[in-house]
Write a protein that holds these residues in place. Sequence first.
Motif, short mmCIF file in Angstrom:
data_model
loop_
_atom_site.label_atom_id
_atom_site.label_comp_id
_atom_site.label_asym_id
_atom_site.label_seq_id
_atom_site.Cartn_x
_atom_site.Cartn_y
_atom_site.Cartn_z
N GLU A 1 0.82 -1.21 0.00
CA GLU A 1 0.00 0.00 0.00
C GLU A 1 0.85 1.26 0.00
O GLU A 1 0.50 2.26 -0.62
N ALA A 2 2.00 1.24 0.68
CA ALA A 2 2.89 2.41 0.71
C ALA A 2 3.50 2.70 -0.66
O ALA A 2 4.06 3.77 -0.87
N GLY A 3 3.38 1.75 -1.59
CA GLY A 3 3.89 1.96 -2.94
C GLY A 3 2.90 2.62 -3.87
O GLY A 3 3.24 2.98 -5.00
N GLN A 4 1.65 2.80 -3.41
CA GLN A 4 0.64 3.48 -4.22
C GLN A 4 0.93 4.97 -4.22
O GLN A 4 1.16 5.55 -3.17
N HIS A 5 0.90 5.60 -5.38
CA HIS A 5 1.40 6.97 -5.51
C HIS A 5 0.62 7.75 -6.56
O HIS A 5 -0.12 7.18 -7.35
N SER A 6 0.82 9.06 -6.55
CA SER A 6 0.32 9.88 -7.66
C SER A 6 1.36 9.79 -8.77
O SER A 6 2.51 9.40 -8.54
N ARG A 7 0.95 10.16 -10.00
CA ARG A 7 1.86 9.92 -11.11
C ARG A 7 1.53 10.75 -12.33
O ARG A 7 0.37 11.11 -12.57
N SER A 8 2.56 11.03 -13.10
CA SER A 8 2.41 11.58 -14.44
C SER A 8 3.19 10.69 -15.39
O SER A 8 4.27 10.19 -15.03
N ALA A 9 2.66 10.48 -16.59
CA ALA A 9 3.34 9.73 -17.64
C ALA A 9 3.30 10.61 -18.89
O ALA A 9 2.23 10.85 -19.44
N VAL A 10 4.46 11.09 -19.31
CA VAL A 10 4.54 12.12 -20.33
C VAL A 10 5.33 11.62 -21.54
O VAL A 10 6.43 11.08 -21.39
N GLY A 11 4.79 11.83 -22.72
CA GLY A 11 5.52 11.54 -23.94
C GLY A 11 6.38 12.73 -24.33
O GLY A 11 5.93 13.87 -24.26
N VAL A 12 7.63 12.45 -24.69
CA VAL A 12 8.57 13.50 -25.09
C VAL A 12 9.26 13.10 -26.39
O VAL A 12 9.25 11.93 -26.77
N SER A 13 9.87 14.08 -27.04
CA SER A 13 10.48 13.80 -28.34
C SER A 13 11.84 13.11 -28.21
O SER A 13 12.21 12.34 -29.09
N VAL A 14 12.57 13.38 -27.14
CA VAL A 14 13.87 12.75 -26.96
C VAL A 14 14.27 12.86 -25.49
O VAL A 14 13.86 13.79 -24.80
N LEU A 15 15.06 11.90 -25.03
CA LEU A 15 15.58 11.90 -23.66
C LEU A 15 17.11 11.82 -23.69
O LEU A 15 17.70 11.48 -24.73
N PRO A 16 17.77 12.14 -22.58
CA PRO A 16 19.23 12.08 -22.55
C PRO A 16 19.76 10.72 -23.02
O PRO A 16 19.17 9.67 -22.72
N LEU A 17 20.85 10.77 -23.76
CA LEU A 17 21.52 9.57 -24.30
C LEU A 17 20.64 8.75 -25.23
O LEU A 17 20.92 7.61 -25.51
N ASP A 18 19.53 9.34 -25.69
CA ASP A 18 18.55 8.67 -26.54
C ASP A 18 17.85 7.53 -25.82
O ASP A 18 17.38 6.57 -26.43
N ALA A 19 17.77 7.64 -24.46
CA ALA A 19 17.05 6.64 -23.67
C ALA A 19 15.58 6.63 -24.07
O ALA A 19 15.03 7.64 -24.50
N ALA A 20 14.95 5.48 -23.88
CA ALA A 20 13.53 5.35 -24.19
C ALA A 20 12.65 5.84 -23.04
O ALA A 20 11.53 6.29 -23.26
N VAL A 21 13.18 5.74 -21.80
CA VAL A 21 12.38 6.03 -20.61
C VAL A 21 13.25 6.72 -19.56
O VAL A 21 14.46 6.44 -19.45
N GLU A 22 12.63 7.59 -18.78
CA GLU A 22 13.26 8.23 -17.63
C GLU A 22 12.20 8.36 -16.54
O GLU A 22 11.05 8.68 -16.83
N VAL A 23 12.59 8.08 -15.28
CA VAL A 23 11.65 8.12 -14.17
C VAL A 23 12.26 8.90 -13.02
O VAL A 23 13.43 8.71 -12.68
N GLU A 24 11.46 9.78 -12.42
CA GLU A 24 11.86 10.45 -11.18
C GLU A 24 10.84 10.12 -10.11
O GLU A 24 9.67 9.85 -10.42
N VAL A 25 11.29 10.14 -8.85
CA VAL A 25 10.47 9.67 -7.73
C VAL A 25 10.59 10.63 -6.55
O VAL A 25 11.66 11.17 -6.30
N ILE A 26 9.49 10.80 -5.84
CA ILE A 26 9.49 11.49 -4.55
C ILE A 26 9.02 10.50 -3.51
O ILE A 26 7.96 9.86 -3.69
N VAL A 27 9.80 10.32 -2.43
CA VAL A 27 9.40 9.44 -1.35
C VAL A 27 9.41 10.19 -0.02
O VAL A 27 10.19 11.11 0.17
N GLU A 28 8.52 9.76 0.86
CA GLU A 28 8.50 10.24 2.24
C GLU A 28 9.15 9.16 3.10
O GLU A 28 8.91 7.97 2.89
N PHE A 29 9.99 9.58 4.03
CA PHE A 29 10.66 8.61 4.90
C PHE A 29 10.62 9.06 6.34
O PHE A 29 10.38 10.21 6.65
N ALA A 30 10.86 8.10 7.23
CA ALA A 30 10.90 8.39 8.66
C ALA A 30 12.34 8.35 9.16
O ALA A 30 13.17 7.68 8.62
#
Length: 158
Positions: free
Chosen positions: A129-158
């Motif tokens: 359940e702690a892995g359930q999150h809000s999200r955006s999935a965005v199409g772009v024309s190009v990414l660094p190094l011609d990668a197909a995918v890039e992901v960024e994350v925000i986590v809360e910790f104790a």
Amino acid sequence: MQEATSSRIEGRLAELGLSLPPVAKPVAAYQPAIVTGNYVYTSGQLPLINGELPAVGKVGAEVTAEDAKAQARTCALNALAAIKAEIGDLDRVQRIVKVVGFVSSDPSFTGQPGVINGASEFFGELFGEAGQHSRSAVGVSVLPLDAAVEVEVIVEFA
């Protein structure tokens, strides 16, 4: 030889046949992750495996949606390595707050949400359940190094 796991989450990774990679070296002037308050913000993580991209190009052209989904999972694993480097133990993660995924897309490709499910489903497997999150999935024309995918994350910790 497998290293002893240091946490419940790393034990779960081992059950999935995975282990945390070394933190990916930045490809420009930024930090892999930053802590502020009780949150860790990762920089965009590419699907690097041993410093190499498994495939390059646009999803829907040179890279299949299925391969890109697997790469999104790798991005999430790389994000966890950056998070652990900042907080020391992934068991401290209380919640995956937000995932932002970028998909280098052929102009006709509209399946970005399915690709980023590779990261989202992975966080659900690991954190429940702690892995359930809000999200955006965005199409772009190009990414660094011609990668197909890039992901960024925000986590809360104790």
